[in-house]
Design a protein around this motif. Structure first.
Motif, PDB file in Angstrom:
ATOM      1  N   SER A 118      26.888  17.755  38.556  1.00  0.00           N
ATOM      2  CA  SER A 118      25.516  18.275  38.546  1.00  0.00           C
ATOM      3  C   SER A 118      24.682  17.635  39.649  1.00  0.00           C
ATOM      4  N   LEU A 119      24.785  16.324  39.794  1.00  0.00           N
ATOM      5  CA  LEU A 119      24.017  15.622  40.818  1.00  0.00           C
ATOM      6  C   LEU A 119      24.469  16.018  42.227  1.00  0.00           C
ATOM      7  N   SER A 120      25.784  16.162  42.407  1.00  0.00           N
ATOM      8  CA  SER A 120      26.289  16.590  43.714  1.00  0.00           C
ATOM      9  C   SER A 120      25.851  18.013  44.018  1.00  0.00           C
ATOM     10  N   TYR A 121      25.822  18.854  42.998  1.00  0.00           N
ATOM     11  CA  TYR A 121      25.360  20.231  43.173  1.00  0.00           C
ATOM     12  C   TYR A 121      23.909  20.249  43.656  1.00  0.00           C
ATOM     13  N   LEU A 122      23.117  19.309  43.148  1.00  0.00           N
ATOM     14  CA  LEU A 122      21.702  19.233  43.515  1.00  0.00           C
ATOM     15  C   LEU A 122      21.465  18.453  44.813  1.00  0.00           C
ATOM     16  N   GLY A 123      22.529  17.924  45.388  1.00  0.00           N
ATOM     17  CA  GLY A 123      22.391  17.168  46.632  1.00  0.00           C
ATOM     18  C   GLY A 123      22.042  15.714  46.425  1.00  0.00           C
TER      19      GLY A 123
ATOM     20  N   GLY B  23      24.233  13.540  44.645  1.00  0.00           N
ATOM     21  CA  GLY B  23      25.430  12.801  44.272  1.00  0.00           C
ATOM     22  C   GLY B  23      26.256  12.416  45.477  1.00  0.00           C
ATOM     23  N   ILE B  24      27.426  13.044  45.602  1.00  0.00           N
ATOM     24  CA  ILE B  24      28.311  12.778  46.741  1.00  0.00           C
ATOM     25  C   ILE B  24      27.820  13.582  47.939  1.00  0.00           C
ATOM     26  N   PRO B  25      27.509  12.928  49.051  1.00  0.00           N
ATOM     27  CA  PRO B  25      26.985  13.661  50.217  1.00  0.00           C
ATOM     28  C   PRO B  25      28.082  14.451  50.923  1.00  0.00           C
ATOM     29  N   VAL B  26      27.706  15.603  51.444  1.00  0.00           N
ATOM     30  CA  VAL B  26      28.641  16.379  52.259  1.00  0.00           C
ATOM     31  C   VAL B  26      28.865  15.630  53.582  1.00  0.00           C
ATOM     32  N   PRO B  27      30.045  15.782  54.215  1.00  0.00           N
ATOM     33  CA  PRO B  27      31.111  16.738  53.891  1.00  0.00           C
ATOM     34  C   PRO B  27      32.173  16.215  52.932  1.00  0.00           C
ATOM     35  N   THR B  28      31.977  15.052  52.321  1.00  0.00           N
ATOM     36  CA  THR B  28      32.965  14.528  51.378  1.00  0.00           C
ATOM     37  C   THR B  28      33.226  15.547  50.274  1.00  0.00           C
ATOM     38  N   ALA B  29      34.501  15.766  49.976  1.00  0.00           N
ATOM     39  CA  ALA B  29      34.865  16.781  48.979  1.00  0.00           C
ATOM     40  C   ALA B  29      34.487  16.329  47.582  1.00  0.00           C
ATOM     41  N   SER B  30      33.688  17.131  46.923  1.00  0.00           N
ATOM     42  CA  SER B  30      33.297  16.911  45.533  1.00  0.00           C
ATOM     43  C   SER B  30      33.196  18.271  44.873  1.00  0.00           C
ATOM     44  N   TRP B  31      33.656  18.373  43.629  1.00  0.00           N
ATOM     45  CA  TRP B  31      33.610  19.668  42.945  1.00  0.00           C
ATOM     46  C   TRP B  31      32.180  20.190  42.862  1.00  0.00           C
ATOM     47  N   GLY B  32      31.236  19.305  42.656  1.00  0.00           N
ATOM     48  CA  GLY B  32      29.838  19.729  42.542  1.00  0.00           C
ATOM     49  C   GLY B  32      29.293  20.289  43.843  1.00  0.00           C
TER      50      GLY B  32
ATOM     51  N   LEU C 199      17.749   5.544  44.784  1.00  0.00           N
ATOM     52  CA  LEU C 199      18.819   4.759  45.398  1.00  0.00           C
ATOM     53  C   LEU C 199      19.429   5.455  46.614  1.00  0.00           C
ATOM     54  N   GLY C 200      19.446   6.790  46.584  1.00  0.00           N
ATOM     55  CA  GLY C 200      20.082   7.549  47.650  1.00  0.00           C
ATOM     56  C   GLY C 200      21.468   8.019  47.231  1.00  0.00           C
ATOM     57  N   ALA C 201      21.892   9.157  47.782  1.00  0.00           N
ATOM     58  CA  ALA C 201      23.200   9.719  47.452  1.00  0.00           C
ATOM     59  C   ALA C 201      24.318   8.799  47.920  1.00  0.00           C
ATOM     60  N   GLY C 202      25.412   8.792  47.167  1.00  0.00           N
ATOM     61  CA  GLY C 202      26.548   7.957  47.544  1.00  0.00           C
ATOM     62  C   GLY C 202      27.392   7.617  46.337  1.00  0.00           C
ATOM     63  N   LYS C 203      28.663   7.321  46.565  1.00  0.00           N
ATOM     64  CA  LYS C 203      29.593   7.063  45.471  1.00  0.00           C
ATOM     65  C   LYS C 203      29.247   5.793  44.706  1.00  0.00           C
TER      66      LYS C 203
END
Length: 283
Positions: free
Chosen positions: A214-219, A221-230, A135-139
């Motif tokens: 976990s998904l944001s940590y792996l790239g 989940g939430i794409p940078v530069p949006t702030a996410s703990w992961g 699907l691609g990264a995104g909220k």
């Protein structure tokens, strides 16, 4: 069970009350985030990069000079929104599939039970990684992916509850009076399942928060530069020795939030229906 009884049971559980206070504070922080910090979570100030915690920047700054406390506050918005919305999606799917399996039985039950087994046995994070990659990264994609993958436990609980109550007299009387299946599902079965649904949502939110991190940590989940703990933890890896605080604070945010939801969910489960404890443990 009356509301007063539920409240009394909750008050007796001091840990659940403390967890509820923490969660209320987190919600308030998310709502009033722009008023709690003077910094922009995404604005880069390179001459202030990797500053240690101080009165100016209470949790220090990252490699781009962004205030870590500010980014953690805005990351809380992401985590709570992903957790709550994805679990609402999972609950709707789980309820209707669980009801269909328990109420109609026979081949419908066999098919849905097989699907539940497939979703329950497949490694969740691996499944989520594959879906997010497609699907691609995104909220929004996180909402849909985690919601689509998290319904199985709820469906199993609802199925067992519906099978327990579907032959009771008031439901049979509704059938005799010509009540449609949809009316029975929404008017008679749903109220009996609400305690399970509330507990399922509350206990499912921390799992969704961990999955998002976990998904944001792996790239994925939430794409940078949006702030996410992961993705904050992912970006801090190379500085973990020289600037430990960088990864420490978003990690602590995840731990506190997940523990608060879990402890509040346990207390709420016992307050609504103590029998849910044994049912949930048997999943």
């Amino acid at each position: 069970m009356y509301h007063s009884d539920i409240l009394k049971n909750m008050v007796k559980n001091k840990i659940a009350i403390l967890s509820a206070i923490i969660l209320i504070c987190l919600v308030i922080i998310c709502i009033f985030a722009p008023f709690l910090t003077p910094y922009d979570p995404n604005k880069q100030v390179l001459n202030e990069r990797l500053l240690a915690p101080s009165m100016t920047h209470l949790w220090g700054t990252d490699q781009y000079g962004r205030d870590i406390l500010t980014r953690c506050i805005y990351g809380c918005r992401i985590s709570l929104s992903v957790g709550i919305i994805s679990q609402l999606i999972a609950t709707v799917i789980g309820y209707f599939l669980g009801v269909a399996a328990g109420y109609f039985g026979e081949i419908v039950d066999d098919i849905i039970s097989f699907i539940i087994q497939v979703f329950s046995s497949f490694p969740f994070l691996l499944f989520a990684m594959a879906l997010m990659y497609a699907l691609g990264a995104g909220k929004v994609n996180l909402y849909l992916s985690l919601g689509f993958l998290s319904w199985a436990a709820t469906a199993r609980l609802i199925r067992s509850k519906v099978m327990e109550i579907k032959n009771q007299e008031y439901i049979q009387a509704c059938k005799i009076d010509g009540g449609s299946n949809l009316r029975i599902i929404l008017k008679h079965l749903l109220p009996n399942c609400i305690p399970m649904l509330i507990v399922s949502i509350t206990l499912g939110i921390p799992n969704a928060i961990l999955s998002e991190a976990s998904l944001s940590y792996l790239g994925l989940g939430i794409p940078v530069p949006t702030a996410s703990w992961g993705n904050m933890i992912a970006e801090s890896q190379q500085f973990i020795r020289s600037n430990t605080y960088y990864s420490l604070f978003p990690g602590l945010c995840i731990i506190v939030t997940v523990m608060a939801f879990n402890m509040f969910g346990d207390g709420l489960r016992d307050a609504l229906d103590p029998k849910l404890h044994s049912q949930k443990g048997g999943l």
